[in-house]
Design a protein around this motif. Structure first.
Motif, mmCIF file in Angstrom:
data_model
loop_
_atom_site.group_PDB
_atom_site.id
_atom_site.type_symbol
_atom_site.label_atom_id
_atom_site.label_comp_id
_atom_site.label_asym_id
_atom_site.label_seq_id
_atom_site.Cartn_x
_atom_site.Cartn_y
_atom_site.Cartn_z
ATOM 1 N N ALA A 1 0.835 -1.197 0.000
ATOM 2 C CA ALA A 1 0.000 0.000 0.000
ATOM 3 C C ALA A 1 0.874 1.253 0.000
ATOM 4 C CB ALA A 1 -0.937 -0.005 1.200
ATOM 5 N N ASP A 2 2.012 1.207 0.727
ATOM 6 C CA ASP A 2 2.906 2.367 0.764
ATOM 7 C C ASP A 2 3.479 2.661 -0.619
ATOM 8 O OD1 ASP A 2 2.480 2.737 3.441
ATOM 9 O OD2 ASP A 2 4.303 1.692 4.082
ATOM 10 N N GLU A 3 3.873 1.609 -1.348
ATOM 11 C CA GLU A 3 4.406 1.803 -2.691
ATOM 12 C C GLU A 3 3.344 2.409 -3.606
ATOM 13 O OE1 GLU A 3 7.702 -1.724 -3.307
ATOM 14 O OE2 GLU A 3 5.575 -2.262 -3.370
ATOM 15 N N ALA A 4 2.136 1.916 -3.477
ATOM 16 C CA ALA A 4 1.055 2.446 -4.303
ATOM 17 C C ALA A 4 0.776 3.898 -3.970
ATOM 18 C CB ALA A 4 -0.210 1.604 -4.103
ATOM 19 N N MET B 1 -11.646 3.531 -12.482
ATOM 20 C CA MET B 1 -11.426 2.974 -11.155
ATOM 21 C C MET B 1 -11.095 4.047 -10.117
ATOM 22 S SD MET B 1 -7.553 1.523 -11.370
ATOM 23 C CE MET B 1 -7.502 1.618 -9.604
ATOM 24 N N ILE B 2 -10.529 5.179 -10.558
ATOM 25 C CA ILE B 2 -10.141 6.216 -9.606
ATOM 26 C C ILE B 2 -11.333 6.632 -8.741
ATOM 27 C CG2 ILE B 2 -9.238 8.559 -9.358
ATOM 28 C CD1 ILE B 2 -7.197 6.488 -10.308
ATOM 29 N N ALA C 1 -7.384 4.738 0.112
ATOM 30 C CA ALA C 1 -8.294 3.618 -0.134
ATOM 31 C C ALA C 1 -7.915 2.876 -1.410
ATOM 32 C CB ALA C 1 -9.731 4.121 -0.214
ATOM 33 N N LEU C 2 -7.566 3.614 -2.458
ATOM 34 C CA LEU C 2 -7.183 2.978 -3.708
ATOM 35 C C LEU C 2 -5.888 2.192 -3.536
ATOM 36 C CD1 LEU C 2 -7.437 2.451 -6.713
ATOM 37 C CD2 LEU C 2 -6.419 4.702 -7.144
#
Length: 724
Positions: free
Chosen positions: A599-602, A656-657, A665-666
């Motif tokens: 999630a951090d990378e995203a 999707m955004i 959340a994404l």
């Protein structure tokens, strides 16, 4: 269907009824998701049953001739509702899905004009309308009906109504590149006449398949992609416009998979395929059965035809399949079309002669020339003349004038606009022949072929010479990497002593460190060297400033007014202070492997990409800030999804955004284990019905699109199939 049955059909609903009896179990329409898999199908019998059930409900609620607004996402529900209106004698008014983030003046104008008694849509859209369309009070104030909740058994209550062929079938609203939307009244006779014309031109049979991604609420998508298949009895595969824009290869893959003989779109669609489809996506394509690749709705470019034919020749595509055509909503759809027997006709014309409204053919290696692609010959039953508007006399071959059309496919009026109707539909030649439709398009006839040169209202006249703004704008489209292709407007203004030329150019989103002086110099040099013109002013503006129709057509009159009032958000402006002393400058001639992320990378990836696109400092892009507050346009969101596909190596919904409230959340969702493809496909289909999909397009890059709805893609003031 034999000729007797076609001749005795009064409405397109009569044709559907016959089709349901003749081949009721045959699939009429399929709708595919972004992964190319079928989401839904309708046989001819199922379509008729659904339409009659909807018609029965409409008969209980409305009287013949009342209007129903059709507000549908991409899919088959629109088709059943449209035919429900036809069976009930109700005037359907197809419109785009509204933008929930900003007020759409055009939609409000349409509602004020037609005063619909009902709004028809899907159950999901009806339930969320008050939230989604709070910025459209005239829309949500009306009664809504969810047509997908009507039981098919309700069709037993339908009662036939006598409908004359001269009775209005539906209203096709134009997007108004130079004026407010106008409701073209299309009669049943218009529809059947144009359907017969198209079938004869294309050579359609019930054994041929078709593929359409064009929006169904505009004439090219509705009449070409829905009504024409019903008329000919062929099967048609549909996809959402956003699915094509996100991955153009899907269009050609679907043509290959279905063996479709008929498909097409504007010039930019072919150019997008040339630019975006990678070599590895071409290997398995079979385009040898594609017989009619129609093209229109904007200038048809010779170079695009050549590049497309060359790139896809290894797939079996033949240049002779390219079918240039011209038409407009006021003529139902198509007025002229290229012959299927040979390759498109191209002429190299002298620029100096064009400036004086003459078409003089020159050598292809003449640098002072412009190549035009012919739009085909006048179709049977149509009368087309090129007219000198000052004296209303027909022009000889090779002389440029306004295109006038007369025939059974031509509408007779705009809805409740008598003055506009008189000016547009009641034109007579000096000899008294008429009435003709004045198209507002300029062109000429050469050896029986129509060539369109521009729009009458957009002509720039300087020192007694005519210049087409499209030519000036096109020459600047790729002049500087900072310029946003397709978002340039050239127009003239009245100064104290003469007409002066102004160019307004949008800058690419996220562009930093713009060399303003170099940009000004580039524009001045190109306009001078390529067109021999002097500039009065250049305005570089921020993204999203260019007035556009819902289809992405530049509204030059609105640009002129906005410039005069100082309404642009200007990055930099140059103005020549002493025009009389100005002298022109001298002339000088893959795919990625699926990966897992945290999630951090995203979050880091999303923050950086959104910061670049919105020009916000990365520190201002917080993981908890709602996407809708970040100023991220719909097209930027679609392209961001495409970039995520490349980065992660897995399919993403084009919208999707907005399925997630914020970056956090994404990012959390993206870090989850890979999702089932069918689930992602369902998500894509569902989000297409809820999100605001883009329509304004760039010929070079999808990034050139903004917040207006993509379903409006094919439309300009007169909804012409090909307007240079």
């Amino acid at each position: 269907m034999n000729n007797h049955n076609k001749t005795h059909s009064r409405t397109i609903a009569d044709v559907l009824t016959y089709r349901s009896y003749l081949a009721g179990d045959k699939v009429a329409f399929s709708f595919i998701c972004g992964d190319g898999e079928k989401q839904a199908t309708l046989t001819f019998s199922e379509l008729r049953s659904r339409a009659m059930a909807i018609a029965a409900e409409l008969q209980l609620r409305m009287s013949v001739g009342e209007r129903a607004l059709l507000v549908y996402p991409p899919g088959l529900d629109f088709i059943t509702a449209f035919f429900g209106c036809i069976y009930a004698g109700i005037l359907a008014v197809p419109v785009t899905m509204p933008n929930r983030k900003r007020t759409t003046t055009a939609l409000a104008s349409i509602i004020d004009s037609c005063r619909p008694s009902l709004v028809l849509s899907t159950s999901d859209n009806c339930l969320q309308a008050k939230v989604f369309y709070a910025n459209q009070p005239s829309l949500i104030a009306r009664e809504w009906l969810a047509t997908d909740r009507i039981d098919d058994a309700h069709g037993e209550e339908w009662r036939p109504r006598h409908i004359a062929d001269q009775q209005a079938a539906f209203l096709q609203y134009t997007s108004g590149s130079t004026s407010h939307p106008k409701g073209v009244v299309i009669t049943h006779k218009n529809l059947l006449s144009n359907a017969a014309v198209i079938q004869q031109a294309f050579g359609n049979t019930d054994e041929m398949a078709a593929v359409f991604w064009l929006p169904l609420h505009h004439d090219m998508g509705l009449i070409g992609g829905v009504l024409q298949p019903i008329y000919t009895g062929c099967s048609c595969t549909l996809m959402a416009p956003a699915a094509f824009l996100q991955r153009p290869a899907l269009w050609l893959e679907t043509i290959s998979k279905t063996g479709a003989a008929v498909s097409g779109g504007p010039n930019f669609a072919y150019e997008l395929c040339v630019q975006k489809i990678q070599s590895e996506e071409i290997r398995d394509l079979n385009l040898s059965r594609w017989q009619v690749a129609f093209t229109g709705a904007e200038r048809i470019r010779a170079e695009t035809i050549r590049q497309f034919a060359e790139k896809f020749a290894p797939c079996g595509f033949q240049t002779k399949a390219i079918f240039p055509c011209y038409g407009l909503a006021e003529a139902t759809l198509m007025a002229t079309g290229g012959a299927r027997s040979g390759e498109p006709l191209m002429l190299d014309l002298n620029l100096e002669a064009l400036a004086h409204h003459q078409a003089v053919v020159v050598s292809s290696d003449d640098t002072a020339s412009r190549t035009l692609v012919g739009c085909g010959q006048v179709l049977p039953g149509q009368d087309l003349v090129i007219v000198e508007t000052q004296n209303r006399e027909p022009c000889p071959d090779g002389k440029i004038g306004e295109i006038w059309i007369m025939g059974p496919s031509v509408s007779g009026s705009y809805f409740e606009q008598p003055e506009m109707t008189e000016r547009t539909f009641r034109a007579f030649l000096s000899t008294g022949e008429g009435p003709y439709l004045r198209t507002g398009d300029l062109g000429f006839i050469k050896n029986g072929e129509l060539f369109v040169t521009g729009r009458l209202k957009d002509l720039i006249i300087i020192r007694g010479r005519n210049y087409y703004p499209e030519d000036l704008e096109q020459s600047l489209s790729h002049a500087d990497a900072a310029f946003r292709p397709g978002f340039c407007a050239a127009f003239s203004i009245d100064t104290e002593d003469r007409e002066q030329l102004v160019v307004v150019q949008e800058v690419q989103p996220g562009r930093r460190n713009l060399d303003v002086e170099a940009a000004f110099e580039t524009i001045r040099r190109i306009i001078s060297t390529e067109h021999g013109l002097e500039l009065f002013a250049i305005v570089l503006v921020k993204p999203g400033q260019m007035p556009k129709t819902s289809s992405g057509k530049t509204m030059r009159a609105a640009c002129r007014s906005q410039y005069a009032s100082g309404g642009f958000k200007v990055i930099a402006e140059w103005k020549f202070t002493n025009p009389s002393s100005f002298k022109p400058l001298p002339v000088t001639l893959g795919h990625t492997k699926a990966r897992k992320i945290t999630a951090d990378e995203a979050e880091i990836w999303l923050i950086n990409r959104i910061s670049e696109r919105t020009e916000l400092p990365s520190g201002d892009v917080q993981v908890t800030t709602p996407f809708l507050m970040l100023g991220l346009g719909s097209m930027e969101a679609v392209e961001l999804a495409a970039e995520l596909e490349t980065w992660l190596g897995r399919r993403m919904s084009p919208t999707m955004i907005y399925n997630h409230p914020n970056i956090g959340a994404l990012a959390k969702w993206l870090s989850q284990p890979l999702h089932d493809e069918k689930s992602d496909s369902a998500l894509i289909a569902n989000t297409l019905s809820l999100e605001m999909l883009p329509t304004e397009f760039s010929l070079e890059d999808i990034e050139g699109m903004t917040d207006t709805d993509i379903e409006n893609l094919i439309h300009n003031e007169t909804v012409e199939l090909q307007s240079v």
